[in-house]
Design a protein around this motif. Structure first.
Motif, mmCIF file in Angstrom:
data_model
loop_
_atom_site.group_PDB
_atom_site.id
_atom_site.type_symbol
_atom_site.label_atom_id
_atom_site.label_comp_id
_atom_site.label_asym_id
_atom_site.label_seq_id
_atom_site.Cartn_x
_atom_site.Cartn_y
_atom_site.Cartn_z
ATOM 1 N N GLY A 23 -20.249 25.153 60.252
ATOM 2 C CA GLY A 23 -19.473 24.853 61.424
ATOM 3 C C GLY A 23 -18.388 25.511 61.647
ATOM 4 N N GLU A 24 -17.764 26.487 60.913
ATOM 5 C CA GLU A 24 -16.514 26.890 60.991
ATOM 6 C C GLU A 24 -16.116 27.971 62.185
ATOM 7 N N MET A 25 -17.189 28.724 62.719
ATOM 8 C CA MET A 25 -17.154 29.595 63.676
ATOM 9 C C MET A 25 -16.782 29.030 64.848
ATOM 10 N N ASN A 26 -16.405 29.732 65.903
ATOM 11 C CA ASN A 26 -16.163 29.210 67.309
ATOM 12 C C ASN A 26 -17.591 29.273 67.869
ATOM 13 N N LEU A 27 -17.398 28.769 69.232
ATOM 14 C CA LEU A 27 -18.510 28.495 69.773
ATOM 15 C C LEU A 27 -19.354 30.028 69.881
ATOM 16 N N ASP A 28 -18.622 31.045 70.673
ATOM 17 C CA ASP A 28 -18.989 32.281 70.743
ATOM 18 C C ASP A 28 -19.851 32.811 69.786
ATOM 19 N N GLU A 29 -19.117 32.976 68.432
ATOM 20 C CA GLU A 29 -19.635 33.270 67.277
ATOM 21 C C GLU A 29 -21.018 32.503 66.855
ATOM 22 N N SER A 30 -20.951 31.249 67.127
ATOM 23 C CA SER A 30 -22.028 30.683 66.806
ATOM 24 C C SER A 30 -23.371 30.876 67.648
ATOM 25 N N LEU A 31 -22.873 31.111 68.756
ATOM 26 C CA LEU A 31 -24.169 31.543 69.648
ATOM 27 C C LEU A 31 -24.636 32.817 69.254
#
Lengths: 73, 397
Positions: A23-31
């Motif tokens: 869960g340390e990535m930002n939303l864009d990275e996560s997507l």
């Protein structure tokens, strides 16, 4: 044979799952990672589903190896 | 000489010899070692063979009641020790061993050879963990080196198919016992490697005696396994049998079926794993989105977004206050200045000529100019005298 694509893909998939869970990535990275993971899991499933059952025997004929279907019965 | 008197019949002689031999205690219980030849398994269940060494041979018979107790099959060429008694078969005039039990001979030598080879290869590092290759998770092709007949290949096919209905098994048939087997096995491993015929190799054989398993203890096989680029799973003999091939192999399976389990992933388990991964990714992403939503809501509910003009209004109020302050300051400054001015004017007023005139002084002007001296005037000049309350014209006389 060739490099084992399935195993590499499974390992990559596993690390993506862990990254996402972290869960340390930002939303864009996560997507992006999510999409990548979904793509990998589809590919892995495809490798498993696309294979074909084969049981063969290698026979030497005139100094050359030939592959023939093998029926134990 | 009357030979008739002393002549005996063949039967009598054979009977005599038989009795002589029967009397000899040593011959009643013999242990003889030699190699089996002319082996015949008679339909009656009795076994017939000859036991030989380099120079000599002796006939042997093992009756059904004893033969049934054998835990292995006798074969030509087998080196054995037989236990039994020597007796004469009178009909044929032969003496032979009536075998009660058979033990394999040369086992001791084989064990010694096994231990020696094992120690040598271990010393050389052929068994080292560092050389063990990883068995691929899902090999595309599983190569199998074993006999094309018998239960071993059948078990491997059955177990493999059960775990992965789409498995690909490529059998390279090799003899798994007897002379020349080791060379063929080693060659099989080499060919599989040269032609890249598999992702993993199962080297398998069913249970057997130490002699039967011997090819798997031979150096040529050990070196072929060691040199193989393709990972090798060995499954030779029963669970309790350890061959040198087992030590060199990348992985040892207790049985051929177990080897098939190790080489084939359980496809259902794998698919399950993939869908679990998918689920975990979905949950993680959902959690991320919820977290972002929460942050967004927290921002949105902050004062700035709730009443964006508040800050500006606050500033206006402050500005107004300052302006008011400044105004007040200026007004009071003006008032103060005015007062000072009035005081100064009052003082000036006291000093003004008009005020002097009220005290009885006058101003004399001629043609609009103030006259300060009598020299400026002559008789007949018309002048204007200014009093505090008005002017009077006059003429110098």
């Amino acid at each position: 044979m060739k490099e084992n694509k399935f195993e590499d893909k499974m390992e990559e998939l596993e690390s993506i799952v862990k990254e996402l869970e972290n869960g340390e990535m930002n939303l864009d990275e996560s997507l992006l990672k999510f999409e990548e993971g979904m793509k990998l899991s589809k590919e892995c499933n495809k490798i498993l589903s696309d294979a074909e059952k084969k049981v063969t025997i290698l026979l030497e004929k005139d100094g050359e190896l030939e592959e023939e279907d093998f029926n134990i019965n | 000489m009357n030979y008739d008197a002393i002549a005996v019949t063949v039967s009598q002689l054979n009977s005599y010899i038989k009795d002589k031999i029967a009397e000899d205690e040593a011959l009643n219980a013999v242990v003889v070692k030699g190699e089996i030849s002319n082996f015949k398994n008679h339909y009656t269940g009795h076994l017939y063979f000859t036991l030989k060494d380099e120079k000599s041979l002796i006939k042997c018979i093992m009756f059904k009641s004893y033969a049934e107790r054998l835990d292995f099959e006798l074969k030509d060429g087998m080196k054995v020790m037989v236990f039994g008694s020597v007796s004469v078969f009178e009909r044929d005039g032969v003496y032979q061993i009536y075998v009660k039990a058979v033990k394999k001979d040369g086992i001791g030598d084989l064990y010694a050879a096994y231990e020696k080879m094992k120690a040598k290869l271990e010393e050389e590092g052929l068994f080292d963990e560092q050389y063990k290759k990883k068995i691929p998770l899902k090999p595309d092709v599983i190569g199998v080196l074993t006999s094309e007949t018998g239960s071993v290949i059948r078990d491997i096919i059955n177990v493999s198919t059960r775990r992965n209905p789409k498995t690909y098994i490529r059998l390279f048939p090799v003899p798994v016992q007897g002379s020349g087997a080791a060379e063929k096995i080693a060659n099989g491993i080499r060919v599989m490697n040269e032609k890249n015929l598999a992702d993993v190799i199962i080297l398998a054989r069913g249970g057997g005696s130490l002699e039967d398993l011997w090819p798997f203890n031979e150096e040529i096989v050990a070196r072929a396994i060691y040199n193989s680029e393709i990972p090798i799973i060995s499954a030779v003999g029963h669970e309790t049998d350890f061959t040198i091939a087992d030590f060199v192999a990348d992985l040892r399976a207790p049985t051929p079926s177990a080897a098939a389990e190790l080489a084939n992933p359980d496809i259902y388990e794998l698919k399950n794993k993939i869908s679990t991964y998918n689920e975990r990714m979905r949950i993680s992403l959902k959690r991320k989105l919820e977290f972002m939503k929460l942050r967004y809501e927290k921002c949105i509910s902050s004062v700035v977004f709730k009443d964006p003009l508040k800050k500006i209004n606050d500033n206006y109020v402050e500005l107004d206050r300052i302006i008011k302050l400044m105004e007040n300051f200026i007004v009071s400054k003006i008032k103060e200045t005015k007062l000072i001015f009035a005081q100064k004017v009052a003082r000036l007023d006291n000093l003004s000529p008009l005020k002097t005139l009220t005290r009885g002084y006058c101003l004399t002007e001629k043609e609009g100019k103030i006259i300060n001296s009598k020299k400026d005037l002559k008789t007949g000049d018309e002048i204007e005298i200014k009093f505090f309350d008005g002017n009077q014209n006059a003429k110098i006389i």
